[in-house]
Design a protein around this motif. Structure first.
Motif, PDB file in Angstrom:
ATOM      1  N   ASN A 146       0.819  -1.208   0.000  1.00 60.01           N
ATOM      2  CA  ASN A 146       0.000   0.000   0.000  1.00 60.01           C
ATOM      3  C   ASN A 146       0.853   1.259   0.000  1.00 60.01           C
ATOM      4  O   ASN A 146       0.518   2.254  -0.666  1.00 60.01           O
ATOM      5  N   MET A 147       1.943   1.216   0.750  1.00 63.75           N
ATOM      6  CA  MET A 147       2.783   2.408   0.844  1.00 63.75           C
ATOM      7  C   MET A 147       3.440   2.731  -0.489  1.00 63.75           C
ATOM      8  O   MET A 147       3.528   3.902  -0.882  1.00 63.75           O
ATOM      9  N   ARG A 148       3.903   1.728  -1.196  1.00 65.04           N
ATOM     10  CA  ARG A 148       4.524   1.968  -2.502  1.00 65.04           C
ATOM     11  C   ARG A 148       3.528   2.619  -3.467  1.00 65.04           C
ATOM     12  O   ARG A 148       3.849   3.600  -4.145  1.00 65.04           O
ATOM     13  N   GLY A 149       2.338   2.038  -3.539  1.00 64.58           N
ATOM     14  CA  GLY A 149       1.344   2.588  -4.450  1.00 64.58           C
ATOM     15  C   GLY A 149       0.950   4.007  -4.080  1.00 64.58           C
ATOM     16  O   GLY A 149       0.837   4.883  -4.950  1.00 64.58           O
ATOM     17  N   THR A 150       0.758   4.253  -2.802  1.00 64.76           N
ATOM     18  CA  THR A 150       0.338   5.577  -2.348  1.00 64.76           C
ATOM     19  C   THR A 150       1.445   6.611  -2.525  1.00 64.76           C
ATOM     20  O   THR A 150       1.198   7.736  -2.996  1.00 64.76           O
ATOM     21  N   MET A 151       2.659   6.237  -2.153  1.00 65.52           N
ATOM     22  CA  MET A 151       3.769   7.180  -2.262  1.00 65.52           C
ATOM     23  C   MET A 151       4.113   7.481  -3.713  1.00 65.52           C
ATOM     24  O   MET A 151       4.446   8.622  -4.064  1.00 65.52           O
ATOM     25  N   ASN A 152       4.044   6.484  -4.579  1.00 64.06           N
ATOM     26  CA  ASN A 152       4.301   6.719  -6.001  1.00 64.06           C
ATOM     27  C   ASN A 152       3.265   7.676  -6.585  1.00 64.06           C
ATOM     28  O   ASN A 152       3.585   8.535  -7.411  1.00 64.06           O
ATOM     29  N   TYR A 153       2.010   7.502  -6.165  1.00 66.02           N
ATOM     30  CA  TYR A 153       0.937   8.379  -6.634  1.00 66.02           C
ATOM     31  C   TYR A 153       1.194   9.821  -6.182  1.00 66.02           C
ATOM     32  O   TYR A 153       1.138  10.762  -6.986  1.00 66.02           O
ATOM     33  N   LEU A 154       1.475  10.008  -4.894  1.00 64.90           N
ATOM     34  CA  LEU A 154       1.672  11.354  -4.356  1.00 64.90           C
ATOM     35  C   LEU A 154       2.929  12.015  -4.909  1.00 64.90           C
ATOM     36  O   LEU A 154       2.955  13.228  -5.146  1.00 64.90           O
ATOM     37  N   ALA A 155       3.965  11.212  -5.142  1.00 62.40           N
ATOM     38  CA  ALA A 155       5.210  11.773  -5.671  1.00 62.40           C
ATOM     39  C   ALA A 155       5.046  12.249  -7.110  1.00 62.40           C
ATOM     40  O   ALA A 155       5.771  13.147  -7.559  1.00 62.40           O
ATOM     41  N   ALA A 156       4.096  11.651  -7.832  1.00 61.05           N
ATOM     42  CA  ALA A 156       3.876  12.023  -9.234  1.00 61.05           C
ATOM     43  C   ALA A 156       2.815  13.100  -9.405  1.00 61.05           C
ATOM     44  O   ALA A 156       2.591  13.574 -10.526  1.00 61.05           O
ATOM     45  N   SER A 157       2.170  13.502  -8.328  1.00 56.50           N
ATOM     46  CA  SER A 157       1.095  14.494  -8.428  1.00 56.50           C
ATOM     47  C   SER A 157       1.676  15.868  -8.772  1.00 56.50           C
ATOM     48  O   SER A 157       2.821  16.178  -8.439  1.00 56.50           O
ATOM     49  N   PRO A 158       0.894  16.713  -9.433  1.00 52.59           N
ATOM     50  CA  PRO A 158       1.385  18.053  -9.811  1.00 52.59           C
ATOM     51  C   PRO A 158       1.776  18.911  -8.606  1.00 52.59           C
ATOM     52  O   PRO A 158       2.591  19.827  -8.733  1.00 52.59           O
ATOM     53  N   SER A 159       1.203  18.621  -7.445  1.00 52.97           N
ATOM     54  CA  SER A 159       1.496  19.425  -6.255  1.00 52.97           C
ATOM     55  C   SER A 159       2.763  18.981  -5.535  1.00 52.97           C
ATOM     56  O   SER A 159       3.222  19.659  -4.606  1.00 52.97           O
ATOM     57  N   ALA A 160       3.343  17.847  -5.948  1.00 55.18           N
ATOM     58  CA  ALA A 160       4.561  17.349  -5.294  1.00 55.18           C
ATOM     59  C   ALA A 160       5.754  18.227  -5.651  1.00 55.18           C
ATOM     60  O   ALA A 160       5.851  18.761  -6.754  1.00 55.18           O
ATOM     61  N   LYS A 161       6.666  18.354  -4.702  1.00 56.05           N
ATOM     62  CA  LYS A 161       7.862  19.155  -4.920  1.00 56.05           C
ATOM     63  C   LYS A 161       8.960  18.312  -5.564  1.00 56.05           C
ATOM     64  O   LYS A 161       8.935  17.080  -5.484  1.00 56.05           O
ATOM     65  N   PRO A 162       9.933  18.950  -6.208  1.00 50.48           N
ATOM     66  CA  PRO A 162      11.050  18.204  -6.801  1.00 50.48           C
ATOM     67  C   PRO A 162      11.771  17.369  -5.744  1.00 50.48           C
ATOM     68  O   PRO A 162      11.971  17.821  -4.620  1.00 50.48           O
ATOM     69  N   GLY A 163      12.120  16.175  -6.083  1.00 49.33           N
ATOM     70  CA  GLY A 163      12.818  15.291  -5.151  1.00 49.33           C
ATOM     71  C   GLY A 163      11.904  14.323  -4.434  1.00 49.33           C
ATOM     72  O   GLY A 163      12.382  13.465  -3.694  1.00 49.33           O
ATOM     73  N   ALA A 164      10.600  14.425  -4.658  1.00 49.18           N
ATOM     74  CA  ALA A 164       9.656  13.538  -3.965  1.00 49.18           C
ATOM     75  C   ALA A 164       9.850  12.083  -4.392  1.00 49.18           C
ATOM     76  O   ALA A 164       9.813  11.172  -3.558  1.00 49.18           O
ATOM     77  N   LYS A 165      10.060  11.865  -5.686  1.00 57.47           N
ATOM     78  CA  LYS A 165      10.250  10.491  -6.166  1.00 57.47           C
ATOM     79  C   LYS A 165      11.526   9.878  -5.609  1.00 57.47           C
ATOM     80  O   LYS A 165      11.560   8.702  -5.234  1.00 57.47           O
ATOM     81  N   ALA A 166      12.586  10.684  -5.554  1.00 53.68           N
ATOM     82  CA  ALA A 166      13.854  10.183  -5.008  1.00 53.68           C
ATOM     83  C   ALA A 166      13.720   9.886  -3.520  1.00 53.68           C
ATOM     84  O   ALA A 166      14.274   8.906  -3.019  1.00 53.68           O
ATOM     85  N   ALA A 167      12.975  10.722  -2.800  1.00 51.47           N
ATOM     86  CA  ALA A 167      12.766  10.503  -1.365  1.00 51.47           C
ATOM     87  C   ALA A 167      11.965   9.225  -1.130  1.00 51.47           C
ATOM     88  O   ALA A 167      12.228   8.485  -0.181  1.00 51.47           O
ATOM     89  N   ALA A 168      11.001   8.973  -1.985  1.00 49.63           N
ATOM     90  CA  ALA A 168      10.209   7.751  -1.866  1.00 49.63           C
ATOM     91  C   ALA A 168      11.092   6.525  -2.094  1.00 49.63           C
ATOM     92  O   ALA A 168      11.004   5.533  -1.359  1.00 49.63           O
ATOM     93  N   LYS A 169      11.947   6.592  -3.093  1.00 49.74           N
ATOM     94  CA  LYS A 169      12.847   5.473  -3.387  1.00 49.74           C
ATOM     95  C   LYS A 169      13.792   5.218  -2.216  1.00 49.74           C
ATOM     96  O   LYS A 169      14.064   4.056  -1.863  1.00 49.74           O
ATOM     97  N   GLN A 170      14.296   6.276  -1.607  1.00 50.19           N
ATOM     98  CA  GLN A 170      15.176   6.128  -0.455  1.00 50.19           C
ATOM     99  C   GLN A 170      14.454   5.464   0.711  1.00 50.19           C
ATOM    100  O   GLN A 170      15.004   4.610   1.412  1.00 50.19           O
ATOM    101  N   PHE A 171      13.207   5.827   0.898  1.00 54.40           N
ATOM    102  CA  PHE A 171      12.419   5.206   1.966  1.00 54.40           C
ATOM    103  C   PHE A 171      12.258   3.713   1.718  1.00 54.40           C
ATOM    104  O   PHE A 171      12.379   2.908   2.648  1.00 54.40           O
ATOM    105  N   TYR A 172      11.974   3.325   0.474  1.00 47.98           N
ATOM    106  CA  TYR A 172      11.815   1.906   0.171  1.00 47.98           C
ATOM    107  C   TYR A 172      13.085   1.127   0.504  1.00 47.98           C
ATOM    108  O   TYR A 172      13.034   0.030   1.074  1.00 47.98           O
ATOM    109  N   GLN A 173      14.224   1.716   0.166  1.00 48.93           N
ATOM    110  CA  GLN A 173      15.501   1.048   0.434  1.00 48.93           C
ATOM    111  C   GLN A 173      15.753   0.913   1.937  1.00 48.93           C
ATOM    112  O   GLN A 173      16.213  -0.133   2.405  1.00 48.93           O
TER     113      GLN A 173
END
Length: 208
Positions: A146-173
């Motif tokens: 659930n967290m992967r799906g939710t975080m990927n969605y929020l990181a790709a949203s227009p309101s997300a700030k730069p670096g959100a996708k990288a931060a999500a990937k770091q959390f997964y690791q």
């Protein structure tokens, strides 16, 4: 006709009675069953209009193309372009479409899901302290999908700030590191990985 006769014979065969039947009784019951079957088929046919014949169209045009069952399939009766020739829904991405991805309510809902998952993931530190490794791993595994799906969605949203996708990937690791070290029963290293995981989680939250 064969079907009607079969139904009539079945009705006759299932009729109650323990005494042998005469030929006249059998014919009478057969007739009753036949009339019952004809009545059933007649009731189904009553919805048809007299004189109607099968209708069709050529990909929604000509013939019966203006009928609801035909025109709706090919979009011929729609006021605007449809998603596909086989859909009654509007074109994807149209300005007047009802559903819009990343709408405010959807983002709010996703953030609520993430908050609940984060609360559960943060609770595994108590199991690390007690060296209850199975609870640590099950606590993480129950939320990772659930967290992967939710975080990927929020990181790709227009309101997300730069670096959100990288931060999500770091959390997964970091989350995977906690799981692995718990499997190896390395308490100190698992707690360090847990702290890194929480820091990555908090950084991600500042970017959405």
């Amino acid at each position: 006709m064969k079907t009607v006769l079969a139904l009539a014979l079945s009705a006759s065969a299932l009729a109650p009675g323990s005494q042998p039947k005469t030929a006249s009784q059998t014919r009478r019951e057969l007739g009753q069953g036949l009339m019952t079957a004809i009545g059933a088929f007649g009731a189904q046919a009553a919805v048809a209009s007299s004189g109607d014949s099968p209708k069709f169209s050529f990909f929604g045009f000509a013939g019966n193309g203006d009928a609801m069952s035909e025109g709706a399939m090919y979009g011929a009766d729609q006021s605007s372009k449809v998603y596909s020739p086989y859909s009654v829904y509007g074109k994807l991405g149209a300005e007047d479409q009802i559903y819009k991805k990343y709408n405010a309510k959807e983002i709010e809902f996703k953030k609520g899901m993430l908050a609940e998952s984060e609360k559960r993931v943060k609770a595994v530190n108590q199991w690390i302290d007690k060296k209850n490794w199975e609870n640590v791993r099950s606590g993480l595994d129950s939320q990772v999908y659930n967290m992967r799906g939710t975080m990927n969605y929020l990181a790709a949203s227009p309101s997300a700030k730069p670096g959100a996708k990288a931060a999500a990937k770091q959390f997964y690791q970091d989350m995977e590191a906690v799981n692995l070290l718990s499997k190896r029963k390395k308490q100190a290293a698992a707690m360090d990985a847990y702290n890194n995981m929480v820091n990555s989680m908090e950084k991600f939250n500042t970017l959405i």
